[in-house]
Design a protein around this motif. Structure first.
Motif, PDB file in Angstrom:
ATOM      1  N   ALA A  52      -2.408   2.846   5.644  1.00 55.31           N
ATOM      2  CA  ALA A  52      -3.793   3.237   5.376  1.00 55.31           C
ATOM      3  C   ALA A  52      -4.014   3.460   3.877  1.00 55.31           C
ATOM      4  CB  ALA A  52      -4.145   4.496   6.161  1.00 55.31           C
ATOM      5  N   MET A  53      -3.051   4.097   3.225  1.00 54.93           N
ATOM      6  CA  MET A  53      -3.165   4.329   1.791  1.00 54.93           C
ATOM      7  C   MET A  53      -3.202   3.016   1.019  1.00 54.93           C
ATOM      8  SD  MET A  53      -0.555   6.376  -0.750  1.00 54.93           S
ATOM      9  CE  MET A  53      -0.986   7.970  -0.092  1.00 54.93           C
ATOM     10  N   VAL A 107      -6.575   1.174   1.488  1.00 59.02           N
ATOM     11  CA  VAL A 107      -7.663   1.753   0.686  1.00 59.02           C
ATOM     12  C   VAL A 107      -7.495   1.387  -0.790  1.00 59.02           C
ATOM     13  CG1 VAL A 107      -8.709   3.901  -0.124  1.00 59.02           C
ATOM     14  CG2 VAL A 107      -8.111   3.624   2.288  1.00 59.02           C
ATOM     15  N   ILE A 108      -6.266   1.513  -1.300  1.00 48.31           N
ATOM     16  CA  ILE A 108      -6.003   1.171  -2.704  1.00 48.31           C
ATOM     17  C   ILE A 108      -6.345  -0.292  -2.961  1.00 48.31           C
ATOM     18  CG2 ILE A 108      -4.176   0.845  -4.421  1.00 48.31           C
ATOM     19  CD1 ILE A 108      -2.810   3.329  -3.223  1.00 48.31           C
ATOM     20  N   THR A 109      -5.942  -1.158  -2.038  1.00 49.80           N
ATOM     21  CA  THR A 109      -6.203  -2.595  -2.197  1.00 49.80           C
ATOM     22  C   THR A 109      -7.692  -2.889  -2.184  1.00 49.80           C
ATOM     23  OG1 THR A 109      -4.106  -3.129  -1.091  1.00 49.80           O
ATOM     24  CG2 THR A 109      -5.753  -4.885  -1.225  1.00 49.80           C
ATOM     25  N   ALA A 110      -8.417  -2.280  -1.259  1.00 52.12           N
ATOM     26  CA  ALA A 110      -9.860  -2.530  -1.156  1.00 52.12           C
ATOM     27  C   ALA A 110     -10.592  -2.076  -2.415  1.00 52.12           C
ATOM     28  CB  ALA A 110     -10.422  -1.827   0.077  1.00 52.12           C
ATOM     29  N   VAL A 111     -10.268  -0.895  -2.901  1.00 47.13           N
ATOM     30  CA  VAL A 111     -10.927  -0.369  -4.106  1.00 47.13           C
ATOM     31  C   VAL A 111     -10.593  -1.244  -5.318  1.00 47.13           C
ATOM     32  CG1 VAL A 111     -11.049   1.570  -5.709  1.00 47.13           C
ATOM     33  CG2 VAL A 111     -11.026   1.981  -3.241  1.00 47.13           C
ATOM     34  N   ALA A 112      -9.313  -1.592  -5.457  1.00 44.27           N
ATOM     35  CA  ALA A 112      -8.906  -2.428  -6.594  1.00 44.27           C
ATOM     36  C   ALA A 112      -9.558  -3.803  -6.536  1.00 44.27           C
ATOM     37  CB  ALA A 112      -7.388  -2.565  -6.614  1.00 44.27           C
ATOM     38  N   ARG A 117       3.628  10.434  -1.103  1.00 50.06           N
ATOM     39  CA  ARG A 117       2.294  11.001  -0.854  1.00 50.06           C
ATOM     40  C   ARG A 117       1.902  10.886   0.616  1.00 50.06           C
ATOM     41  NH1 ARG A 117       3.823  12.253  -4.768  1.00 50.06           N
ATOM     42  NH2 ARG A 117       2.886  12.655  -6.807  1.00 50.06           N
ATOM     43  N   ALA A 118       2.438   9.863   1.294  1.00 46.36           N
ATOM     44  CA  ALA A 118       2.135   9.673   2.715  1.00 46.36           C
ATOM     45  C   ALA A 118       3.205  10.304   3.601  1.00 46.36           C
ATOM     46  CB  ALA A 118       2.032   8.175   3.034  1.00 46.36           C
TER      47      ALA A 118
END
Length: 432
Positions: A101-102, A105-110, A91-92
């Motif tokens: 960056a992906m 973001v995934i880590t922060a949201v989770a 995807r990147a």
């Protein structure tokens, strides 16, 4: 601090901290040795160390980690992490910075939806595989993710243990956190990504040949055991639901994690000894030793003395108090784990809020949490998630030193705390 036990406990803690920083002795040996000295000098005792909720080993943290490590150990056998690694890279378009960056973001949201420790336990194996596939150093990616987990965990009531402590003391709801802290957390994640582009710029080496190999892969072929994957994901979903429904079910996260681990081992065909071998036992031992050492500081009054000095500095000014709490908490939480720090400061903050008339926007509580949660990024032992990731990295022969983490952590903490100071001032004072 007139009692000699207080000074002796402080000497033991400072000495242990210095040895951890120097890395001349393994941090697990230092933590357990420091815990032994705290017991030997009488700074704490067996009852306080093993049974006290205020100054003993936090068994909820220990067993939460153990349960989630077992669940992650089972999921590793399914090929799920290989699948996610290939999916993320494709995807990147295999561009290293886009991948980072992906993952940030995934880590922060989770971390906002789960807790930050659980999140890094799930994300770290994916990261290690991504870096292996792209021939990239894993340390920058792991460091960025653990900082994202601490920032993302700030956003909600369930994201970080200190948030739960404050919510209980101040009567705050899940929605209160979303309204007051989630917008700031989103901004801070963007700040982190911008800093990562500068701090780790030497690590973003694009290997066209490896990138082409990954782009040609079919991620679905990485799944080795579909039945076990379904079982693992169902159990993980139940565990996450248990975390979210804590206000209704009243099960501690540690109980939910252990029930989930037990259920998964029971319904699957995995070998129990293999699952237990996936547990990061040195990390759990380090936490136990660290809790006992901090408990010695609490029992001898050192932490309370520091906290009261901070309270004296605040005086009667809500603006001055908020800024002092935010800055002071950021500094102290980089040195002492933020869980016992917030547990100690919560009653003091409650008294301050009461003396100031009980502000309806809870600015003092938000200042305490922002300093404690974001200050955890400052050093390698400032937050639980940091210690867990360092343990995972070492186990996978990608060790991250104390100073390697801390030199980046100090930059990120300084930037995010500065933005938070501006946010608190504008939202609660300039526009009030």
């Amino acid at each position: 601090m007139n009692d000699w036990h207080s000074w002796a406990a402080l000497v033991v803690f400072v000495g242990a901290y210095a040895l951890i920083i120097s890395e001349k002795i393994h941090r697990v040996a230092v933590a357990l040795g420091g815990a032994g000295l705290m017991l030997a000098i009488g700074a704490t005792d067996d009852v306080s160390a093993f049974y006290s909720e205020d100054s003993g080993i936090d068994w909820n943290v220990i067993f939460l980690l153990m349960g989630m490590m077992m669940i992650v150990g089972v999921l590793k056998k399914t090929g799920m992490f290989e699948y996610l690694a290939i999916w993320a890279v494709k995807r990147a378009h295999a561009r290293p910075f886009r991948v980072m960056a992906m993952l940030v973001v995934i880590t922060a949201v989770a971390s906002a939806l789960l807790d930050n420790v659980t999140t890094v336990l799930l994300i770290a194996p994916v990261t290690l595989l991504v870096c292996e596939r792209l021939a990239l150093p894993a340390a920058p990616f792991l460091i960025a993710e653990v900082m994202a987990s601490n920032i993302g965990g700030t956003a909600t009531l369930v994201g970080d243990p200190p948030n739960i402590i404050v919510a209980s003391r101040a009567g705050l709801t899940f929605n209160d956190f979303v309204v007051h802290l989630a917008p700031l957390a989103a901004v801070l994640v963007a700040v982190l990504i911008a800093l990562c582009r500068v701090m780790f710029r030497g690590s973003f080496v694009y290997d066209e040949e490896r990138a082409a190999e990954i782009m040609a892969l079919e991620e679905g072929e990485a799944i080795r055991n579909p039945r076990l994957l379904v079982q693992g994901l169902v159990v993980l979903a139940l565990v996450v639901a248990g975390f979210v429904l804590h206000p209704v079910l009243h099960y501690e996260p540690s109980i939910v994690a252990l029930l989930g681990a037990g259920l998964l081992v029971a319904v699957s065909t995995v070998d129990t000894s293999e699952v237990l071998a996936e547990v990061e036992w040195p990390t759990l031992a380090f936490f136990a030793g660290l809790f006992v050492m901090i408990g010695g500081l609490i029992d001898t009054g050192v932490v309370s003395e520091v906290s009261h000095e901070l309270a004296d500095l605040i005086g009667g000014s809500e603006l001055g108090g908020s800024m002092t709490l935010l800055g002071g908490s950021a500094v102290l939480s980089g040195i002492v784990d933020n869980i016992p720090y917030v547990a100690t400061m919560a009653p003091i903050t409650a008294d301050l809020v009461h003396d100031m008339g009980g502000s309806s926007d809870h600015v003092m509580w938000w200042a305490l949490l922002l300093g404690a949660d974001l200050g955890g990024n400052a050093t390698a032992i400032g937050a639980s998630a940091n210690v867990v990731v360092l343990g995972i990295a070492e186990r996978n022969r990608q060790p991250i030193s104390f100073w390697q983490f801390t030199k980046y952590g100090l930059v990120v903490t300084a930037a995010t705390v500065a933005v938070s100071v501006a946010y608190v001032w504008v939202r609660y004072f300039a526009l009030a």
